[in-house]
Design a protein around this motif. Structure first.
Motif, short mmCIF file in Angstrom:
data_model
loop_
_atom_site.label_atom_id
_atom_site.label_comp_id
_atom_site.label_asym_id
_atom_site.label_seq_id
_atom_site.Cartn_x
_atom_site.Cartn_y
_atom_site.Cartn_z
N ARG A 1 63.88 37.71 40.82
CA ARG A 1 63.30 37.80 42.24
C ARG A 1 62.86 39.16 42.55
NH1 ARG A 1 64.95 41.98 43.82
NH2 ARG A 1 67.11 42.26 44.65
N TYR A 2 61.88 39.28 43.59
CA TYR A 2 61.20 40.66 43.84
C TYR A 2 61.32 40.89 45.32
CZ TYR A 2 57.24 42.93 45.36
OH TYR A 2 56.22 44.01 46.20
N MET B 1 62.03 44.69 48.14
CA MET B 1 62.03 45.92 48.29
C MET B 1 62.55 46.31 49.69
SD MET B 1 57.95 46.47 48.80
CE MET B 1 57.88 48.28 48.62
N GLU C 1 61.69 47.89 52.30
CA GLU C 1 60.79 47.32 53.52
C GLU C 1 60.80 46.13 54.02
OE1 GLU C 1 59.76 49.63 51.07
OE2 GLU C 1 58.97 51.15 51.69
N ASP D 1 52.51 47.52 45.12
CA ASP D 1 52.76 47.10 44.14
C ASP D 1 51.42 46.25 43.64
OD1 ASP D 1 55.30 47.48 43.27
OD2 ASP D 1 56.11 46.40 44.90
N LYS E 1 65.35 51.39 37.96
CA LYS E 1 63.92 51.46 37.76
C LYS E 1 63.56 52.82 36.74
CE LYS E 1 63.38 50.52 42.69
NZ LYS E 1 63.47 49.23 42.65
P1 AMP Z 1 63.21 49.55 46.52
O1 AMP Z 1 62.68 49.73 47.82
O2 AMP Z 1 63.94 50.66 45.97
O3 AMP Z 1 64.08 48.27 46.42
O4 AMP Z 1 62.18 49.38 45.44
C1 AMP Z 1 61.02 48.40 45.64
C2 AMP Z 1 60.19 48.33 44.47
O5 AMP Z 1 61.01 47.92 43.33
C3 AMP Z 1 59.09 47.23 44.52
O6 AMP Z 1 58.15 47.65 45.11
C4 AMP Z 1 58.80 46.99 43.04
O7 AMP Z 1 57.84 47.82 42.49
C5 AMP Z 1 60.25 47.00 42.33
N1 AMP Z 1 60.76 45.80 42.14
C6 AMP Z 1 61.77 45.15 42.65
N2 AMP Z 1 61.88 43.91 42.07
C7 AMP Z 1 61.12 43.84 41.20
C8 AMP Z 1 60.92 42.75 40.07
N3 AMP Z 1 61.64 41.67 39.82
N4 AMP Z 1 59.94 42.99 39.10
C9 AMP Z 1 59.41 44.13 39.12
N5 AMP Z 1 59.50 45.48 40.10
C10 AMP Z 1 60.49 45.07 40.99
#
Ligand code: AMP
Length: 499
Positions: free
Chosen positions: A293-294, A296, A298, A375, A481
């Motif tokens: 899943r994806y 952030m 925010e 992103d 990351k």
């Molecule tokens: P954070 O605010 O520290 O949680 O970072 C968020 C960022 O993590 C996102 O904007 C993405 O660039 C990266 N991210 C989160 N989940 C994924 C995922 N499953 N695959 C690739 N990038 C991810």
């Protein structure tokens, strides 16, 4: 929506185990939940913390620290968790920016915080012991009413350029996202969450905590990630949430097997990209397909691979219910399938803005109020989204765009490569030069010229790698990351030295 605490209190009304230790000993039950959070909320009130005030917390993970979080929600003050890695200068900035009314820190750092702030400083050690007898506080507390837009939590984004920005996350953001995810992942009260994530970040504090609590499910609560301990606890768990590096480390353990995972219902991954070979190796070894899943800070969670339906490797799945995801070109027009563009989002999960930074907030929203995530992404014909990288990591060489992920995918498939990171380094002719940083498996015949020749054969010449470096491991933050800014700094210095 009312105070989001009510959603959690409703889940807690099931009354069973809330937090248990690794040995199965019950630390707190949901029967005690309301009384415990009331005691911490009464403590905050006694210290003069009012609705809207910031409670800054930088402590080691403990069950009691979670209780403080829920107490903050109850009393409508703003919970502000900080990564335990932050040092004095960074803390000075957070204190100046957030002006906390109370600070909770590790006993080791109380003097430091007292030098930096006039706010009352309390300490909580790694066993969750507060330097104040909270047990004498009353066990009743009238949860404060909220407006949808009331800020519940501020999370500072890691920000590789400029000062970190405090993302203001509202009660409504938290409640709606928790409900959506709980439905998407078919959460059941009898689920047992194996929790080994830090709790200063959305992954551990929100996703891995909210879902069990709102459903009254037990949490096996670990201070930190230890692959052997995780494997030993899988037979008594049903859900595990990890960052990709957790999965690669689990795969190094011979005990990880179909048998050890037989009781598990769900494995999820997020916070950083899950490599396709990790996804596939895990499936072969355990019989489980990781749900990537994806999300952030925010926005909370935005997309997920489905519980029922195809889980596609290398993708972060489809938008969650109510989340509007669009991928646009530089003119703001939606791009065709399989074309890279900027990912923008709208929905009840999207935060209120950056704390005391209205200009930064305005910069990050489009004219029609989509949040510009930063992103780069693509959508396939079935609507599955792949994250291609951060726009700030885009390489521009000779005026042409190169998406690091395209080259990283090729490298990761090369014999002898464990993983890779592709970055742009300054180049006198082209502005930036494509540069590969590789972790190899020690294979003796892998070298820089072989890597360069392999890439040259597979992609247009402007994407060819000009520099290839080998490292023992890629620098990662606690959420797994890859810190490309560190790689850029390290290797820029190295190529400058060699001129
Ligand atoms: P954070 O605010 O520290 O949680 O970072 C968020 C960022 O993590 C996102 O904007 C993405 O660039 C990266 N991210 C989160 N989940 C994924 C995922 N499953 N695959 C690739 N990038 C991810």
């Amino acid at each position: 929506m009312s105070n989001v605490y009510d959603l959690f209190a409703q889940g807690a009304s099931h009354g069973g185990t809330f937090i248990q230790n690794a040995d199965g000993e019950v630390r707190y039950t949901y029967k005690e939940f309301d009384a415990l959070t009331a005691q911490y909320a009464n403590f905050l009130s006694e210290q003069g913390v009012r609705a809207g005030d910031r409670v800054m917390v930088q402590v080691e993970k403990s069950a009691e620290c979670l209780l403080v979080y829920f107490a903050c929600l109850r009393s409508r003050c703003i919970y502000l968790p900080l990564n335990t890695a932050y040092k004095k200068d960074e803390l000075a900035y957070f204190i100046e920016n957030a002006e906390p009314s109370l600070i909770l820190c590790d006993p080791k750092y109380s003097d430091q915080f007292r030098q930096l702030s006039n706010a009352p400083v309390f300490t909580m050690n790694s066993s969750g012991v507060l330097n104040y007898d909270v047990a004498h506080q009353g066990t009743e507390y009238s949860t404060r009413n909220c407006d949808d837009n009331d800020v519940a939590v501020i999370i500072y984004t890691s920000g590789t350029t400029g000062r970190p920005k405090g993302a203001m996350i509202t009660h409504s953001n938290i409640g709606t996202n928790a409900q959506t995810l709980s439905n998407c992942w078919g959460w059941q009260t009898q689920d047992i969450m194996l929790h080994a994530l830090p709790i200063y970040h959305v992954h551990g504090l929100f996703v891995a905590t909210h879902l069990p609590v709102m459903n009254g499910s037990a949490i096996t609560y670990l201070d930190r990630f230890d692959p052997q301990q995780i494997i030993s606890l899988l037979p008594s768990s049903t859900v595990y949430m990890g960052v990709p590096t957790n999965y690669t480390r689990l795969l190094t353990q011979p005990e990880l097997s179909k048998q050890s995972c037989a009781n598990m219902r769900l494995f999820t991954s997020g916070s950083a990209p899950l490599l396709t070979h990790t996804f596939e190796d895990f499936k072969i070894r355990t019989g489980h397909t990781i749900v990537e899943r994806y999300g952030m800070s925010e926005t909370g969670m935005n997309t997920s691979n489905p519980l029922d339906g195809e889980r596609k490797a290398g993708t972060v799945g489809i938008p969650l219910a109510g989340v509007d995801c669009r991928i646009v070109d530089s003119q703001g027009h939606s791009v065709e399938p399989d074309t890279t563009g900027s990912l923008q989002l709208k929905g009840p999960n999207v935060f209120k803005g950056y704390w005391r930074m209205p200009e930064k907030t305005a910069e990050d929203f489009s004219d029609d109020h989509y949040f510009q995530t930063g992103d780069l992404a693509q959508k396939d014909d079935d609507g599955y989204i792949s994250i291609v990288g951060r726009s700030k990591d885009l390489i521009i060489s000779g005026g042409l765009n190169i998406y690091p992920k395209e080259i990283e995918n090729l490298l990761d498939n090369m014999d002898g490569v464990v993983e890779s990171a592709v970055i742009g380094l300054p180049d006198p002719d082209f502005g930036e030069a494509v540069s590969a940083v590789i972790v190899s498996n020690g294979s003796t015949d892998l070298n820089a010229s072989k890597v360069a020749a392999y890439i040259k054969e597979k992609v247009a010449s402007f994407k060819a790698t000009k520099h290839v470096f080998f490292v023992d491991e890629l620098p990662r933050n606690a959420m797994g990351k890859v810190q490309k800014n560190i790689l850029r700094d390290t290797f820029t210095a190295r190529i400058e030295d060699s001129f």
